[in-house]
Design a protein around this motif. Structure first.
Motif, PDB file in Angstrom:
ATOM      1  N   LEU A  48     -46.468 -12.902  14.904  1.00 20.45           N
ATOM      2  CA  LEU A  48     -46.173 -14.041  14.954  1.00 20.45           C
ATOM      3  C   LEU A  48     -46.449 -14.694  13.433  1.00 20.45           C
ATOM      4  O   LEU A  48     -45.713 -15.390  12.893  1.00 20.45           O
ATOM      5  CB  LEU A  48     -46.739 -15.069  15.901  1.00 20.45           C
ATOM      6  CG  LEU A  48     -46.370 -16.585  16.192  1.00 20.45           C
ATOM      7  CD1 LEU A  48     -44.877 -16.650  16.599  1.00 20.45           C
ATOM      8  CD2 LEU A  48     -47.306 -17.264  17.004  1.00 20.45           C
ATOM      9  N   GLU A  49     -47.682 -14.602  13.262  1.00 20.99           N
ATOM     10  CA  GLU A  49     -48.001 -14.751  11.879  1.00 20.99           C
ATOM     11  C   GLU A  49     -47.080 -14.556  10.692  1.00 20.99           C
ATOM     12  O   GLU A  49     -46.789 -15.053   9.905  1.00 20.99           O
ATOM     13  CB  GLU A  49     -49.487 -14.637  11.567  1.00 20.99           C
ATOM     14  CG  GLU A  49     -50.488 -15.385  12.353  1.00 20.99           C
ATOM     15  CD  GLU A  49     -51.794 -14.790  12.400  1.00 20.99           C
ATOM     16  OE1 GLU A  49     -52.618 -15.423  13.026  1.00 20.99           O
ATOM     17  OE2 GLU A  49     -51.960 -13.647  11.848  1.00 20.99           O
ATOM     18  N   TYR A  50     -46.707 -13.033  10.869  1.00 18.14           N
ATOM     19  CA  TYR A  50     -45.833 -12.634   9.851  1.00 18.14           C
ATOM     20  C   TYR A  50     -44.497 -13.088   9.711  1.00 18.14           C
ATOM     21  O   TYR A  50     -44.049 -13.574   8.767  1.00 18.14           O
ATOM     22  CB  TYR A  50     -45.902 -10.989  10.151  1.00 18.14           C
ATOM     23  CG  TYR A  50     -44.772 -10.423   9.097  1.00 18.14           C
ATOM     24  CD1 TYR A  50     -45.485  -9.904   7.966  1.00 18.14           C
ATOM     25  CD2 TYR A  50     -43.521 -10.258   9.320  1.00 18.14           C
ATOM     26  CE1 TYR A  50     -44.525  -9.634   6.992  1.00 18.14           C
ATOM     27  CE2 TYR A  50     -42.722  -9.465   8.364  1.00 18.14           C
ATOM     28  CZ  TYR A  50     -43.302  -9.290   7.176  1.00 18.14           C
ATOM     29  OH  TYR A  50     -42.476  -8.814   6.220  1.00 18.14           O
ATOM     30  N   ARG A  51     -43.975 -13.461  10.775  1.00 15.14           N
ATOM     31  CA  ARG A  51     -42.742 -14.143  10.962  1.00 15.14           C
ATOM     32  C   ARG A  51     -42.739 -15.475  10.208  1.00 15.14           C
ATOM     33  O   ARG A  51     -41.602 -15.977   9.632  1.00 15.14           O
ATOM     34  CB  ARG A  51     -42.216 -14.428  12.307  1.00 15.14           C
ATOM     35  CG  ARG A  51     -41.778 -13.096  13.119  1.00 15.14           C
ATOM     36  CD  ARG A  51     -40.855 -13.215  14.150  1.00 15.14           C
ATOM     37  NE  ARG A  51     -41.462 -13.774  15.192  1.00 15.14           N
ATOM     38  CZ  ARG A  51     -40.699 -14.512  16.158  1.00 15.14           C
ATOM     39  NH1 ARG A  51     -39.574 -14.964  16.064  1.00 15.14           N
ATOM     40  NH2 ARG A  51     -41.538 -14.954  17.226  1.00 15.14           N
ATOM     41  N   LEU A  52     -43.649 -15.989  10.627  1.00 14.00           N
ATOM     42  CA  LEU A  52     -43.798 -17.402   9.831  1.00 14.00           C
ATOM     43  C   LEU A  52     -44.078 -17.406   8.286  1.00 14.00           C
ATOM     44  O   LEU A  52     -43.099 -18.095   7.595  1.00 14.00           O
ATOM     45  CB  LEU A  52     -45.293 -18.015  10.643  1.00 14.00           C
ATOM     46  CG  LEU A  52     -45.794 -19.283   9.795  1.00 14.00           C
ATOM     47  CD1 LEU A  52     -44.567 -20.439   9.669  1.00 14.00           C
ATOM     48  CD2 LEU A  52     -46.738 -20.144  10.570  1.00 14.00           C
ATOM     49  N   LEU A  53     -44.818 -16.411   7.937  1.00 16.07           N
ATOM     50  CA  LEU A  53     -44.906 -16.076   6.444  1.00 16.07           C
ATOM     51  C   LEU A  53     -43.546 -15.810   5.800  1.00 16.07           C
ATOM     52  O   LEU A  53     -43.158 -16.274   4.883  1.00 16.07           O
ATOM     53  CB  LEU A  53     -45.768 -15.059   6.173  1.00 16.07           C
ATOM     54  CG  LEU A  53     -47.472 -15.479   6.071  1.00 16.07           C
ATOM     55  CD1 LEU A  53     -48.420 -14.489   5.741  1.00 16.07           C
ATOM     56  CD2 LEU A  53     -47.511 -16.455   5.288  1.00 16.07           C
ATOM     57  N   ALA A  54     -42.995 -14.984   6.568  1.00 15.73           N
ATOM     58  CA  ALA A  54     -41.642 -14.336   5.877  1.00 15.73           C
ATOM     59  C   ALA A  54     -40.782 -15.623   6.173  1.00 15.73           C
ATOM     60  O   ALA A  54     -39.824 -15.509   4.871  1.00 15.73           O
ATOM     61  CB  ALA A  54     -41.164 -13.243   7.128  1.00 15.73           C
ATOM     62  N   TYR A  55     -40.619 -16.334   6.926  1.00 12.11           N
ATOM     63  CA  TYR A  55     -39.652 -17.374   7.006  1.00 12.11           C
ATOM     64  C   TYR A  55     -40.172 -18.512   5.706  1.00 12.11           C
ATOM     65  O   TYR A  55     -39.061 -18.848   5.004  1.00 12.11           O
ATOM     66  CB  TYR A  55     -39.749 -18.080   8.183  1.00 12.11           C
ATOM     67  CG  TYR A  55     -38.664 -19.181   8.408  1.00 12.11           C
ATOM     68  CD1 TYR A  55     -37.387 -18.827   8.759  1.00 12.11           C
ATOM     69  CD2 TYR A  55     -38.512 -20.421   8.084  1.00 12.11           C
ATOM     70  CE1 TYR A  55     -36.201 -19.521   8.773  1.00 12.11           C
ATOM     71  CE2 TYR A  55     -37.594 -21.471   8.120  1.00 12.11           C
ATOM     72  CZ  TYR A  55     -36.390 -20.765   8.646  1.00 12.11           C
ATOM     73  OH  TYR A  55     -35.500 -21.769   8.663  1.00 12.11           O
TER      74      TYR A  55
ATOM     75  N   LEU B 272     -47.793 -24.535  16.580  1.00 18.65           N
ATOM     76  CA  LEU B 272     -47.405 -24.503  15.236  1.00 18.65           C
ATOM     77  C   LEU B 272     -48.572 -24.719  14.269  1.00 18.65           C
ATOM     78  O   LEU B 272     -49.108 -23.816  13.443  1.00 18.65           O
ATOM     79  CB  LEU B 272     -46.129 -25.280  14.588  1.00 18.65           C
ATOM     80  CG  LEU B 272     -46.152 -25.010  13.173  1.00 18.65           C
ATOM     81  CD1 LEU B 272     -45.716 -23.536  12.852  1.00 18.65           C
ATOM     82  CD2 LEU B 272     -44.708 -25.878  12.792  1.00 18.65           C
ATOM     83  N   GLU B 273     -49.199 -25.795  14.314  1.00 19.80           N
ATOM     84  CA  GLU B 273     -50.536 -26.077  13.650  1.00 19.80           C
ATOM     85  C   GLU B 273     -51.689 -25.080  13.888  1.00 19.80           C
ATOM     86  O   GLU B 273     -52.299 -24.849  13.029  1.00 19.80           O
ATOM     87  CB  GLU B 273     -50.886 -27.736  14.043  1.00 19.80           C
ATOM     88  CG  GLU B 273     -49.790 -28.663  13.481  1.00 19.80           C
ATOM     89  CD  GLU B 273     -50.167 -30.096  14.325  1.00 19.80           C
ATOM     90  OE1 GLU B 273     -51.430 -30.190  14.654  1.00 19.80           O
ATOM     91  OE2 GLU B 273     -49.159 -30.838  14.154  1.00 19.80           O
TER      92      GLU B 273
END
Lengths: 219, 219
Positions: free
Chosen positions: A153-160, A190-191
């Motif tokens: 999940l964290e990776y997807r956020l970073l990638a976006y 999200l926070e």
DNA sequence: GGCAACCTGACAGCAAGCTGACACAGCGGG
DNA sequence: CCCGCTGTGTCAGCTTGCTGTCAGGTTGCC
């Protein structure tokens, strides 16, 4: 005019082959993801028709790997998975056009022609911003060269954020990207993810512009 | 980055305008086919969003006339008429992409971005008026090239004035745009925002025409 | 002068965002 | 089955800074 058709259903693959041939392409067909990746990476095609639902290696992953390697040929994506998030995802992975199944062969040919008519290319997304670097192949994250362990999940956020590193990304958009809007989460989720990421990555990586959204701090 | 939205349904037209504006386009909207044809033929746009179901002159006819005159700007076609023949027809008339109604605004934006990226329109989404420049992509504001930090509300106000920089915008309209008419604010709230902005931006940026409204001072 | 439109500094309320703690589901191993 | 582990959503309380309101001033117009 060379075309590569990546499709595992032999019936559709056959239809693709004959339709594209009739439209004047020299067609190669494969039903295997790894195979497709190798061909697209080493051969030069004027057009790729790519089915997302593949065995062995997902079509989206294939596309991302091509783009990461700087392959810029036009790609027309086919998929049965017709939700709009996945369409957006496909386009963001570097697809030039998108066709939901089931489709009419005539429409595919029309779109393929339009695609080839425009000879545009895509630059591969170089995954680096300031001290942060993303390795899209391994889904790895590093700060100043030091590997950091992050969750999917964290990776997807970073990638976006990386993909849109030229602008602040509003929380609503991130929520939608991470979860989809049908299954609603508290905005706080999200926070929480952001907070955990910041703890892992250290300060000065993910910035906030109150009222606008989150962004990756540039150099 | 200029965009023309051709759409006769005022509700959808409004949505298009705000979504495209938020995506960094300078948007013009028309609901009339003849009007659209004239604009597309005489002005330079980086993107056209074209609804096929128009009164007075059919969208497809407009598109064909543009292409016949050698206009090559990317056109994204919208239509409720979702049969595949019409899609093919649209693409063969020279559409670069196609989106069936109903659609997600997010998908439209993703496709619009892909389209513009593909056609090589990499110019930054800058808008200028006198000493003021807005970067609609980064949501940034600068005076004579110097970055100024503004809040989300202030930015929205500036963007709206920029969009209508050819005329003074009455306070009532600004209030409605910033807050929506359901939740009413004291008229003074707007004046306070203007005052704060003027303090940040300096004199000679935001002008007042007593009785008419606010405007951006031209060169 | 008188009125209305508009300006501005001060300030308090409030909402956006942050964070630590906790709960809970999923999963793998013993 | 139970246990521990990991990932993630929720909650409560907190901080920060945006922004609406107020009071009083200024400007322009009749």
């Amino acid at each position: 005019m060379r075309a590569l058709a990546v499709e595992d259903d032999p019936r559709i693959a056959g239809d693709l082959q004959s339709a594209l041939t009739a439209a004047g392409f020299r067609v190669e067909v494969t039903g295997d993801g790894e195979d497709a990746w190798f061909l697209g990476d080493t051969e030069d095609y004027d057009l790729v028709v790519l089915d997302l639902g593949l065995p062995s290696l997902d079509g989206l992953a294939v596309l991302k790997r091509w783009r990461a390697n700087g392959r810029t040929m036009p790609v027309l994506v086919l998929t049965a998975r017709g939700t709009w998030q996945e369409r957006v995802e496909g386009i963001e992975a570097g697809a030039d056009d998108y066709l939901p199944k089931p489709f009419r062969m005539e429409e595919l040919i029309a779109r393929a022609r339009a695609l080839v008519r425009r000879t545009g290319g895509h630059a591969a997304a170089f995954q680096e911003a300031g001290d942060l670097s993303l390795d899209t192949n391994r889904m790895g994250v590093a700060i100043r060269g030091v590997q950091v362990q992050v969750t999917a999940l964290e990776y997807r956020l970073l990638a976006y954020l990386m993909l849109h590193r030229d602008r602040p990304v509003p929380p609503s958009e991130l929520l939608e990207h991470l979860y989809g809007d049908d299954d609603a989460r508290e905005a706080n989720a999200l926070e929480a993810v952001i907070a955990r990421l910041r703890r892992k990555l250290g300060a000065g990586i993910i910035g906030t512009r109150r009222g606008f959204g989150y962004f990756l701090e540039a150099t």
